[in-house]
Design a protein around this motif. Structure first.
Motif, PDB file in Angstrom:
ATOM      1  N   ILE A 110       0.881  -1.157   0.000  1.00 18.64           N
ATOM      2  CA  ILE A 110       0.000   0.000   0.000  1.00 18.64           C
ATOM      3  C   ILE A 110       0.925   1.214   0.000  1.00 18.64           C
ATOM      4  N   THR A 111       0.687   2.141  -0.922  1.00 18.73           N
ATOM      5  CA  THR A 111       1.505   3.353  -1.007  1.00 18.73           C
ATOM      6  C   THR A 111       0.588   4.567  -0.875  1.00 18.73           C
ATOM      7  N   GLY A 112       1.148   5.732  -0.986  1.00 16.44           N
ATOM      8  CA  GLY A 112       0.350   6.954  -0.989  1.00 16.44           C
ATOM      9  C   GLY A 112      -0.234   7.289   0.369  1.00 16.44           C
ATOM     10  N   ASP A 113      -1.430   7.888   0.347  1.00 15.43           N
ATOM     11  CA  ASP A 113      -2.053   8.395   1.573  1.00 15.43           C
ATOM     12  C   ASP A 113      -2.247   7.329   2.634  1.00 15.43           C
ATOM     13  N   TYR A 114      -2.728   6.156   2.260  1.00 18.38           N
ATOM     14  CA  TYR A 114      -3.002   5.129   3.266  1.00 18.38           C
ATOM     15  C   TYR A 114      -1.726   4.641   3.938  1.00 18.38           C
ATOM     16  N   ALA A 115      -0.634   4.589   3.220  1.00 22.89           N
ATOM     17  CA  ALA A 115       0.642   4.209   3.823  1.00 22.89           C
ATOM     18  C   ALA A 115       1.073   5.252   4.855  1.00 22.89           C
ATOM     19  N   LYS A 116       0.601   6.492   4.669  1.00 20.68           N
ATOM     20  CA  LYS A 116       0.907   7.570   5.606  1.00 20.68           C
ATOM     21  C   LYS A 116      -0.131   7.667   6.712  1.00 20.68           C
ATOM     22  N   GLY A 117      -1.159   6.806   6.650  1.00 15.76           N
ATOM     23  CA  GLY A 117      -2.196   6.819   7.674  1.00 15.76           C
ATOM     24  C   GLY A 117      -3.302   7.813   7.417  1.00 15.76           C
ATOM     25  N   ILE A 118      -3.471   8.226   6.169  1.00 19.63           N
ATOM     26  CA  ILE A 118      -4.503   9.199   5.815  1.00 19.63           C
ATOM     27  C   ILE A 118      -5.615   8.483   5.051  1.00 19.63           C
ATOM     28  N   ASP A 119      -6.829   8.562   5.576  1.00 21.66           N
ATOM     29  CA  ASP A 119      -7.979   7.914   4.941  1.00 21.66           C
ATOM     30  C   ASP A 119      -8.545   8.857   3.886  1.00 21.66           C
ATOM     31  N   SER A 120      -7.946   8.824   2.685  1.00 23.20           N
ATOM     32  CA  SER A 120      -8.336   9.748   1.619  1.00 23.20           C
ATOM     33  C   SER A 120      -9.445   9.203   0.725  1.00 23.20           C
ATOM     34  N   GLY A 121      -9.735   7.923   0.860  1.00 26.05           N
ATOM     35  CA  GLY A 121     -10.754   7.309   0.018  1.00 26.05           C
ATOM     36  C   GLY A 121     -10.204   6.615  -1.215  1.00 26.05           C
ATOM     37  N   ILE A 122      -8.907   6.760  -1.460  1.00 31.50           N
ATOM     38  CA  ILE A 122      -8.270   6.081  -2.595  1.00 31.50           C
ATOM     39  C   ILE A 122      -7.081   5.272  -2.071  1.00 31.50           C
ATOM     40  N   ILE A 123      -7.137   3.965  -2.278  1.00 32.04           N
ATOM     41  CA  ILE A 123      -6.063   3.073  -1.849  1.00 32.04           C
ATOM     42  C   ILE A 123      -5.166   2.800  -3.053  1.00 32.04           C
ATOM     43  N   ASP A 124      -3.887   3.099  -2.912  1.00 38.79           N
ATOM     44  CA  ASP A 124      -2.905   2.819  -3.959  1.00 38.79           C
ATOM     45  C   ASP A 124      -2.249   1.481  -3.643  1.00 38.79           C
ATOM     46  N   LEU A 125      -2.479   0.506  -4.510  1.00 41.99           N
ATOM     47  CA  LEU A 125      -2.002  -0.855  -4.308  1.00 41.99           C
ATOM     48  C   LEU A 125      -0.989  -1.195  -5.391  1.00 41.99           C
ATOM     49  N   VAL A 126       0.216  -1.588  -4.970  1.00 39.57           N
ATOM     50  CA  VAL A 126       1.255  -2.022  -5.902  1.00 39.57           C
ATOM     51  C   VAL A 126       1.377  -3.536  -5.752  1.00 39.57           C
ATOM     52  N   ILE A 127       1.262  -4.239  -6.873  1.00 37.49           N
ATOM     53  CA  ILE A 127       1.361  -5.688  -6.873  1.00 37.49           C
ATOM     54  C   ILE A 127       2.581  -6.077  -7.692  1.00 37.49           C
ATOM     55  N   VAL A 128       3.437  -6.917  -7.112  1.00 41.40           N
ATOM     56  CA  VAL A 128       4.629  -7.383  -7.803  1.00 41.40           C
ATOM     57  C   VAL A 128       4.402  -8.847  -8.169  1.00 41.40           C
ATOM     58  N   LEU A 154      -1.175  -0.815  -9.470  1.00 47.35           N
ATOM     59  CA  LEU A 154       0.003  -0.768 -10.325  1.00 47.35           C
ATOM     60  C   LEU A 154       0.628  -2.152 -10.245  1.00 47.35           C
ATOM     61  N   VAL A 155       0.734  -2.828 -11.369  1.00 38.26           N
ATOM     62  CA  VAL A 155       1.320  -4.163 -11.407  1.00 38.26           C
ATOM     63  C   VAL A 155       2.722  -4.047 -11.995  1.00 38.26           C
ATOM     64  N   LEU A 156       3.694  -4.570 -11.256  1.00 33.74           N
ATOM     65  CA  LEU A 156       5.096  -4.528 -11.680  1.00 33.74           C
ATOM     66  C   LEU A 156       5.665  -5.936 -11.723  1.00 33.74           C
ATOM     67  N   ASN A 157       6.606  -6.173 -12.629  1.00 37.29           N
ATOM     68  CA  ASN A 157       7.346  -7.430 -12.558  1.00 37.29           C
ATOM     69  C   ASN A 157       8.515  -7.210 -11.590  1.00 37.29           C
ATOM     70  N   GLY A 158       9.230  -8.256 -11.276  1.00 33.82           N
ATOM     71  CA  GLY A 158      10.321  -8.164 -10.304  1.00 33.82           C
ATOM     72  C   GLY A 158      11.382  -7.143 -10.667  1.00 33.82           C
ATOM     73  N   GLU A 159      11.727  -7.075 -11.933  1.00 30.36           N
ATOM     74  CA  GLU A 159      12.756  -6.141 -12.395  1.00 30.36           C
ATOM     75  C   GLU A 159      12.290  -4.688 -12.228  1.00 30.36           C
ATOM     76  N   GLU A 160      11.046  -4.432 -12.605  1.00 28.73           N
ATOM     77  CA  GLU A 160      10.499  -3.083 -12.464  1.00 28.73           C
ATOM     78  C   GLU A 160      10.442  -2.672 -10.990  1.00 28.73           C
ATOM     79  N   PHE A 161      10.061  -3.614 -10.145  1.00 27.08           N
ATOM     80  CA  PHE A 161       9.993  -3.321  -8.709  1.00 27.08           C
ATOM     81  C   PHE A 161      11.372  -2.975  -8.162  1.00 27.08           C
ATOM     82  N   GLU A 162      12.389  -3.734  -8.555  1.00 28.87           N
ATOM     83  CA  GLU A 162      13.738  -3.477  -8.051  1.00 28.87           C
ATOM     84  C   GLU A 162      14.195  -2.068  -8.397  1.00 28.87           C
ATOM     85  N   LYS A 163      13.822  -1.576  -9.582  1.00 31.01           N
ATOM     86  CA  LYS A 163      14.190  -0.219  -9.987  1.00 31.01           C
ATOM     87  C   LYS A 163      13.511   0.832  -9.103  1.00 31.01           C
TER      88      LYS A 163
END
Length: 185
Positions: A110-128, A154-163
């Motif tokens: 989880i990135t963005g606002d929710y990772a910072k503890g802010i309930d903004s209504g939009i959850i940013d989910l990164v899947i590797v 946001l879907v990333l492969n392993g290489e993209e995630f490492e970058k």
């Protein structure tokens, strides 16, 4: 769960503080920044910070002339509150409904606002990993209805995630699922 927590805790400011500090235990904040972030008066935020600090749920540390607050990870109720906040937000349903059914997921953040503890209504989910994006979108739409929040993926492969790994670490992304952890259970 959302309605239940609102009935149990009648102070909206206290709920915002619990979300801020117990969704991501790395979150820190000071009075003025919290008041600005929440759109609340400094007095309302101060009262709730004092209550949570007196209860031992938050720790306060002076950094120069500023008192900085964070969750007390050593408190006996820390894990329970962390889990309640995840349920309130709906992250537990997100993980259960989406990630376990996608296939080859290595990591979810989880990135963005929710990772910072802010309930903004939009959850940013990164899947590797490798997933069927069409299937993912269908699951996301169902979960959005359940948790009453929008989900950006946001879907990333392993290489993209490492970058991008360093950026996620700097932004204090919240790991919500890891294949390594699941394999250890």
């Amino acid at each position: 769960m959302k309605k239940l927590l609102d009935y149990l805790i009648t102070s909206k400011t206290r709920i915002k503080l619990l979300l801020k500090f117990f969704l991501n235990a790395e979150a820190r904040g000071y009075l003025r920044s919290l008041a600005e972030e929440f759109g609340e008066s400094t007095n309302a935020v101060r009262v709730e910070l004092n209550r949570l600090t007196e209860a031992g749920l938050l720790e306060a540390k002076n950094e120069g002339r500023t008192k900085v607050y964070r969750a007390n990870r050593g408190h006996a109720l820390f894990e329970d509150l962390h889990n309640i906040v995840k349920k309130y937000i709906g992250i537990d349903q997100l993980i259960e409904e989406v990630l376990r059914k996608l296939g080859n997921v290595e990591l979810a953040l989880i990135t963005g606002d929710y990772a910072k503890g802010i309930d903004s209504g939009i959850i940013d989910l990164v899947i590797v990993g490798g997933v069927d994006k069409g299937y993912l979108q269908g699951l996301v739409e169902k979960v959005e209805e359940l948790i009453h929040r929008k989900i950006r993926t946001l879907v990333l492969n392993g290489e993209e995630f490492e970058k991008l790994r360093e950026k996620f670490e700097q932004d204090k992304a919240l790991v919500v699922w890891s294949k390594k952890r699941e394999g250890q259970r």
